[in-house]
Design a protein around this motif. Sequence first.
Motif, PDB file in Angstrom:
ATOM      1  N   THR A  55      27.391  78.444 -39.346  1.00  0.00           N
ATOM      2  CA  THR A  55      28.782  78.137 -39.312  1.00  0.00           C
ATOM      3  C   THR A  55      29.719  79.245 -40.072  1.00  0.00           C
ATOM      4  N   ALA A  56      29.130  79.351 -41.389  1.00  0.00           N
ATOM      5  CA  ALA A  56      29.713  79.910 -42.463  1.00  0.00           C
ATOM      6  C   ALA A  56      29.940  81.445 -42.035  1.00  0.00           C
ATOM      7  N   GLU A  57      28.809  82.069 -41.362  1.00  0.00           N
ATOM      8  CA  GLU A  57      28.676  83.344 -40.755  1.00  0.00           C
ATOM      9  C   GLU A  57      29.561  83.549 -39.542  1.00  0.00           C
ATOM     10  N   THR A  58      30.210  82.704 -39.177  1.00  0.00           N
ATOM     11  CA  THR A  58      31.079  82.652 -37.820  1.00  0.00           C
ATOM     12  C   THR A  58      32.417  83.155 -38.170  1.00  0.00           C
ATOM     13  N   GLU A  59      33.104  84.088 -37.428  1.00  0.00           N
ATOM     14  CA  GLU A  59      34.420  84.519 -37.609  1.00  0.00           C
ATOM     15  C   GLU A  59      35.254  83.487 -36.818  1.00  0.00           C
ATOM     16  N   TYR A  60      36.199  82.699 -37.461  1.00  0.00           N
ATOM     17  CA  TYR A  60      37.000  81.718 -36.742  1.00  0.00           C
ATOM     18  C   TYR A  60      38.364  82.214 -36.790  1.00  0.00           C
ATOM     19  N   ALA A  61      39.335  81.687 -35.880  1.00  0.00           N
ATOM     20  CA  ALA A  61      40.682  82.099 -35.830  1.00  0.00           C
ATOM     21  C   ALA A  61      41.409  80.825 -36.528  1.00  0.00           C
ATOM     22  N   GLU A  62      40.780  79.843 -37.128  1.00  0.00           N
ATOM     23  CA  GLU A  62      41.178  78.561 -37.707  1.00  0.00           C
ATOM     24  C   GLU A  62      40.433  78.073 -38.714  1.00  0.00           C
ATOM     25  N   ASP A  63      40.980  77.028 -39.529  1.00  0.00           N
ATOM     26  CA  ASP A  63      40.021  76.618 -40.633  1.00  0.00           C
ATOM     27  C   ASP A  63      39.178  75.543 -39.755  1.00  0.00           C
TER      28      ASP A  63
END
Length: 270
Positions: A55-63
Amino acid sequence: MAFAAQDWSAHEADFISEEFFGVNSGNSGNPDSWSAAFGELSAYAAEWVAFAQQTAETEYAEDPVQAHFRATTLRDIEINGSFAVAHKKFDGTIALADGGVEILNWQTIYFCKKRKGRWFISGFIGYLPNPMGSSPDGIDSFLRGQQTIASRRLTSRDTTSTRRSSTASQVRSIISNLAPTSTTDFKTMAAQALNDCELQLKEQKCELNDVFRITVIVSQIEDAIPFQTIFDEAWPTSQPTISISEARLPKDAKVQIEMWINSPRPDPVG
């Protein structure tokens, strides 16, 4: 949030290590396909850490933390003495930086035990479909039955209904009270509702020790914890089964208490 910080040590204290077990349903509603995936807490810890890192390595567009909170529902908790069953559901999405979404859609049933005044997780059945399937047998039917019980509510303030059990000569009654709204303090409301129920019990020549089940509805699930304190004070030793769930109550009340009793047999005539 320990998960976002990838800090297992902050979460480890929530479990009973020597009793822990974890069942992985594999998103299947058929119990025959479930696996005994986590026989020890260390096995679950490894899975938890790997998922947190991913999850920490995934790039998200939101928190992602706020998205998880938004998708999470922890509403139905049934407490029986020092044992409890909690139903946690995920139903939502997290926006990804590439324009896609990560789907959060499963549920977990947690088994908890109370020790020295604090609740701990002793095991769980996880990664269940949300919602469960329509099978008439097994856990699907069980969950629907529990949800039906938990959602029962009365909208009048001081009501008493009586029904006769088909399997016994005793009268089974439901004592119900909707807390008044003259105060905004939850504990005061709950204590008043409990006191009113106790007065209704006395009218039927019963007392708190005659209660075998309590259904409690709170307007905010966070109030389940202070209600448990009031419950422990009212029944310090032998306790009835209790179910606590969240729902909107009439007249902006914060708590609805429903007690099930076996009333004493009527005095013989003549």
